[in-house]
Design a protein around this motif. Structure first.
Motif, PDB file in Angstrom:
ATOM      1  N   GLU A 129       0.829  -1.208   0.000  1.00  0.00           N
ATOM      2  CA  GLU A 129       0.000   0.000   0.000  1.00  0.00           C
ATOM      3  C   GLU A 129       0.866   1.262   0.000  1.00  0.00           C
ATOM      4  OE1 GLU A 129      -3.288   0.391  -0.217  1.00  0.00           O
ATOM      5  OE2 GLU A 129      -3.616  -1.752  -0.396  1.00  0.00           O
ATOM      6  N   ASN A 130       1.935   1.227   0.800  1.00  0.00           N
ATOM      7  CA  ASN A 130       2.830   2.378   0.884  1.00  0.00           C
ATOM      8  C   ASN A 130       3.515   2.654  -0.453  1.00  0.00           C
ATOM      9  OD1 ASN A 130       3.987   4.491   2.326  1.00  0.00           O
ATOM     10  ND2 ASN A 130       5.766   3.298   2.918  1.00  0.00           N
ATOM     11  N   ASN A 131       3.883   1.566  -1.150  1.00  0.00           N
ATOM     12  CA  ASN A 131       4.523   1.720  -2.465  1.00  0.00           C
ATOM     13  C   ASN A 131       3.573   2.365  -3.468  1.00  0.00           C
ATOM     14  OD1 ASN A 131       4.935   0.078  -5.365  1.00  0.00           O
ATOM     15  ND2 ASN A 131       6.812   0.912  -4.463  1.00  0.00           N
ATOM     16  N   ARG A 132       2.297   1.955  -3.416  1.00  0.00           N
ATOM     17  CA  ARG A 132       1.312   2.551  -4.333  1.00  0.00           C
ATOM     18  C   ARG A 132       1.115   4.043  -4.027  1.00  0.00           C
ATOM     19  NH1 ARG A 132      -0.473  -2.839  -4.492  1.00  0.00           N
ATOM     20  NH2 ARG A 132      -1.406  -2.826  -2.425  1.00  0.00           N
ATOM     21  N   LEU A 133       1.141   4.398  -2.727  1.00  0.00           N
ATOM     22  CA  LEU A 133       1.020   5.804  -2.350  1.00  0.00           C
ATOM     23  C   LEU A 133       2.207   6.617  -2.874  1.00  0.00           C
ATOM     24  CD1 LEU A 133      -0.329   8.087  -0.704  1.00  0.00           C
ATOM     25  CD2 LEU A 133       1.002   7.315   1.271  1.00  0.00           C
ATOM     26  N   VAL A 134       3.409   6.067  -2.713  1.00  0.00           N
ATOM     27  CA  VAL A 134       4.616   6.762  -3.162  1.00  0.00           C
ATOM     28  C   VAL A 134       4.618   6.898  -4.686  1.00  0.00           C
ATOM     29  CG1 VAL A 134       7.141   6.596  -3.330  1.00  0.00           C
ATOM     30  CG2 VAL A 134       6.003   6.126  -1.162  1.00  0.00           C
ATOM     31  N   THR A 135       4.146   5.873  -5.382  1.00  0.00           N
ATOM     32  CA  THR A 135       4.084   5.930  -6.852  1.00  0.00           C
ATOM     33  C   THR A 135       3.200   7.090  -7.309  1.00  0.00           C
ATOM     34  OG1 THR A 135       4.399   3.532  -6.997  1.00  0.00           O
ATOM     35  CG2 THR A 135       3.479   4.637  -8.932  1.00  0.00           C
ATOM     36  N   ILE A 136       2.050   7.249  -6.643  1.00  0.00           N
ATOM     37  CA  ILE A 136       1.150   8.360  -6.979  1.00  0.00           C
ATOM     38  C   ILE A 136       1.822   9.696  -6.666  1.00  0.00           C
ATOM     39  CG2 ILE A 136      -1.030   9.478  -6.381  1.00  0.00           C
ATOM     40  CD1 ILE A 136      -2.128   6.622  -5.790  1.00  0.00           C
ATOM     41  N   ALA A 137       2.501   9.761  -5.502  1.00  0.00           N
ATOM     42  CA  ALA A 137       3.174  11.003  -5.105  1.00  0.00           C
ATOM     43  C   ALA A 137       4.287  11.374  -6.092  1.00  0.00           C
ATOM     44  CB  ALA A 137       3.743  10.861  -3.694  1.00  0.00           C
ATOM     45  N   ILE A 138       5.019  10.360  -6.579  1.00  0.00           N
ATOM     46  CA  ILE A 138       6.082  10.622  -7.564  1.00  0.00           C
ATOM     47  C   ILE A 138       5.489  11.178  -8.854  1.00  0.00           C
ATOM     48  CG2 ILE A 138       7.772   9.478  -9.079  1.00  0.00           C
ATOM     49  CD1 ILE A 138       8.443   7.642  -6.687  1.00  0.00           C
ATOM     50  N   LYS A 139       4.337  10.644  -9.273  1.00  0.00           N
ATOM     51  CA  LYS A 139       3.665  11.174 -10.470  1.00  0.00           C
ATOM     52  C   LYS A 139       3.233  12.617 -10.248  1.00  0.00           C
ATOM     53  CE  LYS A 139       1.921   6.772 -12.301  1.00  0.00           C
ATOM     54  NZ  LYS A 139       0.713   5.968 -12.587  1.00  0.00           N
ATOM     55  N   GLU A 140       2.802  12.934  -9.010  1.00  0.00           N
ATOM     56  CA  GLU A 140       2.433  14.320  -8.701  1.00  0.00           C
ATOM     57  C   GLU A 140       3.641  15.243  -8.832  1.00  0.00           C
ATOM     58  OE1 GLU A 140      -1.090  15.029  -5.664  1.00  0.00           O
ATOM     59  OE2 GLU A 140       0.426  13.757  -4.766  1.00  0.00           O
ATOM     60  N   VAL A 141       4.782  14.797  -8.277  1.00  0.00           N
ATOM     61  CA  VAL A 141       6.017  15.591  -8.366  1.00  0.00           C
ATOM     62  C   VAL A 141       6.418  15.781  -9.827  1.00  0.00           C
ATOM     63  CG1 VAL A 141       8.488  15.607  -7.826  1.00  0.00           C
ATOM     64  CG2 VAL A 141       6.850  14.917  -6.080  1.00  0.00           C
ATOM     65  N   LEU A 142       6.332  14.692 -10.615  1.00  0.00           N
ATOM     66  CA  LEU A 142       6.707  14.745 -12.033  1.00  0.00           C
ATOM     67  C   LEU A 142       5.869  15.775 -12.780  1.00  0.00           C
ATOM     68  CD1 LEU A 142       8.230  13.520 -14.492  1.00  0.00           C
ATOM     69  CD2 LEU A 142       6.347  11.874 -14.690  1.00  0.00           C
ATOM     70  N   ASN A 143       4.557  15.714 -12.612  1.00  0.00           N
ATOM     71  CA  ASN A 143       3.677  16.640 -13.326  1.00  0.00           C
ATOM     72  C   ASN A 143       3.829  18.071 -12.825  1.00  0.00           C
ATOM     73  OD1 ASN A 143       1.583  15.226 -15.272  1.00  0.00           O
ATOM     74  ND2 ASN A 143       1.964  13.808 -13.585  1.00  0.00           N
ATOM     75  N   SER A 144       4.043  18.213 -11.521  1.00  0.00           N
ATOM     76  CA  SER A 144       4.240  19.546 -10.958  1.00  0.00           C
ATOM     77  C   SER A 144       5.503  20.189 -11.519  1.00  0.00           C
ATOM     78  CB  SER A 144       4.315  19.458  -9.430  1.00  0.00           C
ATOM     79  OG  SER A 144       4.623  20.695  -8.875  1.00  0.00           O
ATOM     80  N   GLU A 145       6.589  19.408 -11.527  1.00  0.00           N
ATOM     81  CA  GLU A 145       7.855  19.943 -12.027  1.00  0.00           C
ATOM     82  C   GLU A 145       7.816  20.194 -13.538  1.00  0.00           C
ATOM     83  OE1 GLU A 145      10.727  21.010 -10.396  1.00  0.00           O
ATOM     84  OE2 GLU A 145       9.162  20.973  -8.871  1.00  0.00           O
ATOM     85  N   LEU A 146       7.185  19.286 -14.289  1.00  0.00           N
ATOM     86  CA  LEU A 146       7.045  19.494 -15.730  1.00  0.00           C
ATOM     87  C   LEU A 146       6.304  20.791 -16.020  1.00  0.00           C
ATOM     88  CD1 LEU A 146       6.228  15.963 -17.191  1.00  0.00           C
ATOM     89  CD2 LEU A 146       8.160  17.423 -17.815  1.00  0.00           C
ATOM     90  N   SER A 147       5.230  21.014 -15.252  1.00  0.00           N
ATOM     91  CA  SER A 147       4.445  22.229 -15.431  1.00  0.00           C
ATOM     92  C   SER A 147       5.297  23.477 -15.202  1.00  0.00           C
ATOM     93  CB  SER A 147       3.267  22.216 -14.450  1.00  0.00           C
ATOM     94  OG  SER A 147       2.551  23.417 -14.517  1.00  0.00           O
TER      95      SER A 147
END
Length: 587
Positions: free
Chosen positions: A235-253
């Motif tokens: 469960e923790n890994n799935r949470l971190v995966t989502i958080a990494i995608k958030e960081v990726l999209n935030s930084e790309l933006s």
């Protein structure tokens, strides 16, 4: 506008409106924050404006008067900007915290008043996450929204300055602004979706943690620590995966918007530099223009950051207002009549009940009368509906068909508070709060007499063991009473019921989980509790109810027979079977 986008727009509009409604009581603070925001925006533009006299008058023309005035003006502008920036930030953050408090209070008040079937369908960890994590996201909504407005005002002031300095050059600079709008909305939608997933996953982890820590004894008994650890890590890994995608999209933006800004500044440097070289513009004017332009792209990036925070807030708001505003999730409602503190008669007529998750009725066509002063016992195999039946009396659930009449009125006519205060319940599943012994016994009232607490404890045969505790009645019993034995916990719940002093008592297999010695003491305490009261007793051991005025035998959600012990031994095969099984075992 496509149907999906239109729904999304209306949904966003509703959520923003609901979030902002919580900031209504603080409109004075918000108004001052808005004024401060306008002053900060004007001060930012003034900072860029001062570069031109600094360059031309001081460094090129070597004007000594300007040397005195421009630095003082710069300090004053920065001082004004700092004071009002502090005022705006402080007011908005303090307002956000007050809104956080109100939202949590409203959400807890709504959830705690929801019917029991809601809690059976919801995980405790998920509800905790709604109150703790999702509400925090909403807190950021108005400060971020205000920041977006502030940065928009700053952009307007700076655009005004660059057009004032050089309209033709300004046109080159703002040509690329539309390109910055696309990533703003594109990444905003993606981050909203990821924020919703993130909040949902945090709820799942909260639920898993709550379940694991509450059931730690079972986990250890089955030596399943590794299995639970693997489950948590997944469960923790799935949470971190989502958080990494958030960081990726935030930084790309952010980076895309920087590149877009760089194109605009590059065009200006090329054209503006040629104007200065050819003598059509002064270095001061050009650098003032460049400063304003650099400052112009900075608020655009900040607006992007605020948009990310707002999208997360809207994701949290969806989950919070799903409970607060849902027409399907309604709090319990009682009647207007106060139930007097006297039991006269209980009548259950043609009662049928089904849980929302069950296909078939758990209770079917139940008819039962309980007279004042009677001791009515309910017996039957597991799953026959005994506990469900008694849970309908205080309206923990409402029946689909039939009626429950108490003292001549339907239970729905009474206020829930008066109904439940007049019914005492002691079950095998004892629950004590992580508070003192005294507070647990007197739970029904915040104003209590210590002598009354002790008297109830003595009647429940609990005073002796309480006196031996480290701090007596002030001893903290631990979560769910973990520091006490089963018999001790049960005696405290009996003392709590005595303190409540209800005219109708319901005992749900109150001694079934105890050993013989503890059962003997608890049974004596129960006899004291039932003295001079009407009582309904669900019994696992028939030996405890042989003297009951009426014994009700249930099977598969129906009443199959009623009578005294002697009458049932003559006419009820199921009762005879239960009696023989237990007393043969005893022999």
């Amino acid at each position: 506008m496509p149907k999906g986008e239109k729904y999304s727009y209306l949904r966003n509009k509703h959520l923003i409106k609901r979030c902002l409604s919580y900031f209504g009581p603080y409109k004075t603070k918000i108004f001052i924050a808005f004024i401060s925001m306008g002053i900060v925006a004007a001060a930012t533009a003034a900072t860029a404006y001062l570069i031109q006299p600094a360059m031309d008058d001081i460094f090129i023309n070597k004007d000594r008067e300007a040397l005195k005035l421009v630095p003082i003006a710069f300090v004053v502008v920065m001082l004004v900007k700092g004071v009002f920036r502090f005022l705006q930030t402080y007011l908005m953050n303090s307002t956000g915290l007050l809104v956080l408090e109100r939202l949590r209070n409203d959400l807890f008040n709504k959830i705690i008043c929801l019917p029991m079937d809601f809690f059976e369908e919801s995980q405790v960890g998920m509800l905790m996450s709604r109150i703790l994590n999702d509400v925090i996201q909403i807190r950021a909504s108005l400060p971020s929204f205000i920041m977006m407005i502030r940065e928009a005002c700053t952009i307007i002031c700076l655009i005004g300055l660059v057009f004032y300095r050089d309209p033709y050059l300004a046109t080159f600079a703002v040509l690329v602004l539309p390109l910055a709008i696309y990533p703003f909305f594109y990444f905003g939608r993606k981050l909203r979706k990821l924020g919703r997933k993130n909040q949902s996953k945090i709820s799942d982890i909260n639920a898993l943690l709550q379940e694991s820590f509450s059931g730690v004894k079972v986990i250890k008994a089955f030596a399943n620590e590794k299995r639970e650890t693997d489950k948590f890590e997944g469960e923790n890994n799935r949470l971190v995966t989502i958080a990494i995608k958030e960081v990726l999209n935030s930084e790309l933006s952010s980076r895309i918007m920087e590149v877009v800004g760089a194109f605009g500044i590059g065009l200006v440097l090329w054209y503006g530099g040629s104007q200065v070289i050819e003598g059509h513009s002064t270095p001061g004017t050009f650098f003032s223009f460049i400063a304003a332009l650099v400052m112009l792209y900075e608020p655009i990036k900040k607006m992007n950051t605020s948009n990310i925070a707002i999208q997360r807030a809207l994701a949290g708001a969806e989950r919070v207002f799903e409970i607060l505003d849902s027409p399907e999730i309604n709090v319990e409602k009682g009647g207007d009549i106060e139930l007097e503190n006297e039991f006269k008669k209980l009548e259950i007529k043609n009662l049928t009940f089904s849980y929302t998750s069950s296909e078939y009725p758990v209770l079917n066509d139940i008819n039962l009368d309980v007279e004042a002063g009677q001791k009515v016992a309910i017996v039957g195999p597991s799953g026959s509906g005994k506990t469900t039946l008694v849970n309908l009396i205080p309206r923990f659930y409402d029946c689909q068909q039939g009626e429950i009449i108490l003292n001549g009125r339907h239970v729905n006519e009474y206020t829930l508070k008066s109904l439940r205060l007049n019914i005492g319940m002691v079950s095998q599943d004892t629950f004590l709060f992580n508070a003192s012994v005294r507070d647990n016994i007197s739970y029904v009232s915040v104003d209590y007499d210590s002598d009354n607490v002790r008297e109830c404890a003595e009647t429940a045969f609990a005073h002796e063991f309480i006196s031996k505790l480290p701090e007596g009645y002030d001893t903290i019993v631990g979560e769910r009473g973990v520091r006490l034995s089963g018999g001790q916990k049960q005696r405290l719940t009996i003392a709590r019921a005595l303190f409540k002093n209800p005219p109708l008592l319901i005992l749900d297999e109150a001694t079934s989980a105890l050993d013989t010695e503890a059962e003997r003491i608890v049974q004596m305490a129960l006899e004291n509790l039932m003295k001079d009261r009407t009582s309904i007793v669900i019994a696992h051991r028939l030996s405890t109810v042989l003297s009951a005025d009426v014994i009700v035998v249930m099977e598969k959600g129906r009443i199959v027979s009623k009578g005294t012990h002697k009458e049932l031994l003559k006419k009820c095969p199921l009762y005879i079977k239960l009696y023989n099984m237990q007393f043969q075992d005893n022999d």
